[in-house]
Design a protein around this motif. Structure first.
Motif, PDB file in Angstrom:
ATOM      1  N   ARG A   1       0.852  -1.191   0.000  1.00  0.00           N
ATOM      2  CA  ARG A   1       0.000   0.000   0.000  1.00  0.00           C
ATOM      3  C   ARG A   1       0.891   1.245   0.000  1.00  0.00           C
ATOM      4  NH1 ARG A   1      -5.453   0.876   1.755  1.00  0.00           N
ATOM      5  NH2 ARG A   1      -5.640   2.964   2.545  1.00  0.00           N
ATOM      6  N   ASP A   4       0.387   7.172  -1.889  1.00  0.00           N
ATOM      7  CA  ASP A   4      -0.613   7.781  -2.759  1.00  0.00           C
ATOM      8  C   ASP A   4      -1.971   7.090  -2.639  1.00  0.00           C
ATOM      9  OD1 ASP A   4       1.066   9.660  -3.546  1.00  0.00           O
ATOM     10  OD2 ASP A   4       1.405   8.906  -5.592  1.00  0.00           O
ATOM     11  N   GLU A   5      -1.905   5.715  -2.572  1.00  0.00           N
ATOM     12  CA  GLU A   5      -3.171   4.975  -2.426  1.00  0.00           C
ATOM     13  C   GLU A   5      -3.880   5.390  -1.140  1.00  0.00           C
ATOM     14  OE1 GLU A   5      -1.823   0.972  -2.634  1.00  0.00           O
ATOM     15  OE2 GLU A   5      -2.419   0.732  -4.718  1.00  0.00           O
ATOM     16  N   GLY A   6      -3.083   5.571  -0.088  1.00  0.00           N
ATOM     17  CA  GLY A   6      -3.631   6.013   1.199  1.00  0.00           C
ATOM     18  C   GLY A   6      -4.325   7.345   1.058  1.00  0.00           C
ATOM     19  N   LYS A   7      -3.678   8.267   0.353  1.00  0.00           N
ATOM     20  CA  LYS A   7      -4.252   9.611   0.157  1.00  0.00           C
ATOM     21  C   LYS A   7      -5.558   9.546  -0.629  1.00  0.00           C
ATOM     22  CE  LYS A   7      -0.601  13.055   0.376  1.00  0.00           C
ATOM     23  NZ  LYS A   7       0.437  13.700  -0.444  1.00  0.00           N
ATOM     24  N   ALA A   8      -5.527   8.709  -1.689  1.00  0.00           N
ATOM     25  CA  ALA A   8      -6.716   8.582  -2.525  1.00  0.00           C
ATOM     26  C   ALA A   8      -7.863   8.009  -1.687  1.00  0.00           C
ATOM     27  CB  ALA A   8      -6.434   7.673  -3.714  1.00  0.00           C
ATOM     28  N   GLY A   9      -7.542   6.986  -0.866  1.00  0.00           N
ATOM     29  CA  GLY A   9      -8.545   6.376   0.008  1.00  0.00           C
ATOM     30  C   GLY A   9      -9.131   7.408   0.952  1.00  0.00           C
ATOM     31  N   TYR A  10      -8.276   8.269   1.481  1.00  0.00           N
ATOM     32  CA  TYR A  10      -8.743   9.286   2.413  1.00  0.00           C
ATOM     33  C   TYR A  10      -9.675  10.280   1.722  1.00  0.00           C
ATOM     34  CZ  TYR A  10      -8.924  12.811   5.997  1.00  0.00           C
ATOM     35  OH  TYR A  10      -9.377  13.704   6.919  1.00  0.00           O
ATOM     36  N   ARG A  11      -9.256  10.672   0.471  1.00  0.00           N
ATOM     37  CA  ARG A  11     -10.097  11.610  -0.275  1.00  0.00           C
ATOM     38  C   ARG A  11     -11.465  10.990  -0.564  1.00  0.00           C
ATOM     39  NH1 ARG A  11      -5.439  13.397  -2.896  1.00  0.00           N
ATOM     40  NH2 ARG A  11      -5.747  11.917  -4.584  1.00  0.00           N
ATOM     41  N   PHE A  12     -11.445   9.675  -0.879  1.00  0.00           N
ATOM     42  CA  PHE A  12     -12.707   8.980  -1.151  1.00  0.00           C
ATOM     43  C   PHE A  12     -13.588   8.993   0.099  1.00  0.00           C
ATOM     44  CE2 PHE A  12     -15.280   5.099  -1.102  1.00  0.00           C
ATOM     45  CZ  PHE A  12     -16.028   5.327  -2.240  1.00  0.00           C
ATOM     46  N   TYR A  13     -12.948   8.720   1.239  1.00  0.00           N
ATOM     47  CA  TYR A  13     -13.653   8.703   2.521  1.00  0.00           C
ATOM     48  C   TYR A  13     -14.244  10.084   2.823  1.00  0.00           C
ATOM     49  CZ  TYR A  13     -14.205   8.520   7.608  1.00  0.00           C
ATOM     50  OH  TYR A  13     -14.691   8.597   8.875  1.00  0.00           O
TER      51      TYR A  13
END
Ligand code: C2E
Ligand code: MG
Ligand code: MG
Ligand code: MG
Length: 288
Positions: A1, A4-13
């Motif tokens: 992970r 960037d994936e973490g950031k994208a996940g956060y933005r989705f959340y």
């Protein structure tokens, strides 16, 4: 992970949270206008006598149809209404509409209406019920008011006094959703209930789990020891209905008997159950 994936996940959340908050704020705003816009209606779910199968009455359930959102379930809008101070206005329109319809039902058929804790806290419910019964012509003896444990936990003499005054009018009081609360059972001794409604979470497992069946049996005995009638909520299958009847439950309610009906369907439902349909029903004609 990766980072960037973490950031994208956060933005989705964040976006999902935004959406949830937007819907909540929209619902709060629209709910304030719902009563004036005539968007609140009432559905009626029957309950039957377990011994002879006769329809004893119907419970009024609030329905909110919003022009954009469509039908918003009570589980979503009732808590919002309670939080923003709209439950009084919604509760009043439900009571008034329900009593107007029920006044045209046959004399033996009862009406149950749900009350929120705030409606008893506000202190005007006795006057409102009195006026509504007078204006609609529904006899007090045909009205049952359902309260939950949370109402019993409002620790004021006023709540108990108002319940006493409602009973003095001839209205009966049911304890709704028994078995879902968190409190000591001493309120069962303090409040003058006529009926205990056992929540469906205690009904559903009783046909497969012997411990759940014994618990249901014991709760029915507890209610009967206290002199209360009993209604099982959420009865969906014949097997559940048979078990509840064998255990001595007085009334059955649930999708297995009927889903909630629009007011216009009540007379035909009664006729199809072999009962009188009440005033305002088109005469049944048989083609010769
Ligand atoms: P409640 O008073 O315990 O009403 C029973 C709820 O269970 C209703 O949901 C009914 O449609 C549903 N139900 C009935 N039989 C079955 C079944 O066999 N299976 C399942 N899964 N569900 C069944 P509804 O109409 O969505 O209302 C939910 C709750 O919202 C009510 O629970 C009540 O607490 C509250 N509510 C509804 N109308 C009013 C109202 O006018 N005033 C107040 N204060 N609360 C209301
Ligand atoms: Mg209820
Ligand atoms: Mg209930
Ligand atoms: Mg319930």
């Amino acid at each position: 992970r990766t980072k960037d994936e973490g950031k994208a996940g956060y933005r989705f959340y964040e976006a999902a949270m935004d959406e949830t908050l937007r819907r909540r704020r929209f619902i709060e705003r629209e709910l304030r206008a719902s009563v004036d816009m005539d968007q609140i209606t009432v559905a009626f779910q029957p309950f039957q006598d377990a011994r002879d199968g006769r329809i004893s009455g119907f419970e009024a359930l609030a329905r909110w149809t919003h022009p954009d959102l469509g039908d918003v379930p009570p589980a979503e809008f009732i808590p919002v209404a309670e939080r923003i101070g709209m439950i009084g206005a919604i509760g009043n329109t439900v009571l008034r509409q329900a009593c107007s319809f029920a006044a045209n039902w046959p004399a033996g058929v009862k009406l149950a209406v749900n009350l929120s804790p705030q409606q008893l806290q506000a202190g005007s419910i006795v006057d409102y019920v009195t006026a509504t019964l007078r204006e609609t012509g529904l006899p007090a003896e045909r009205l049952e008011l359902e309260i939950t444990e949370s109402t019993c936990l409002i620790n004021t003499a006023s709540v108990l006094n108002q319940i006493g005054e409602l009973k003095a009018l001839g209205v009966s009081i049911s304890l709704d959703d028994f078995g879902t609360g968190y409190s000591a059972l001493s309120y069962l001794l303090r409040f003058p209930f006529d009926k205990m409604k056992i929540d469906r979470s205690l009904v559903a497992p009783a046909v497969t789990d012997p411990a759940a069946r014994d618990m249901l049996d014991t709760i029915l005995k507890l209610a009967h020891v206290l002199g209360l009638n009993t209604t099982a909520e959420g009865v969906e299958t014949d097997e559940q209905a048979r078990l509840l009847t064998a255990l001595g439950c007085d009334y059955l309610q649930g999708f297995g008997i009927s889903r909630p009906l629009s007011a216009g369907k009540v007379p035909l439902f009664l006729l199809e159950a072999g009962q009188e349909g009440g005033r305002g029903v088109a005469p049944v004609t048989t083609a010769a």
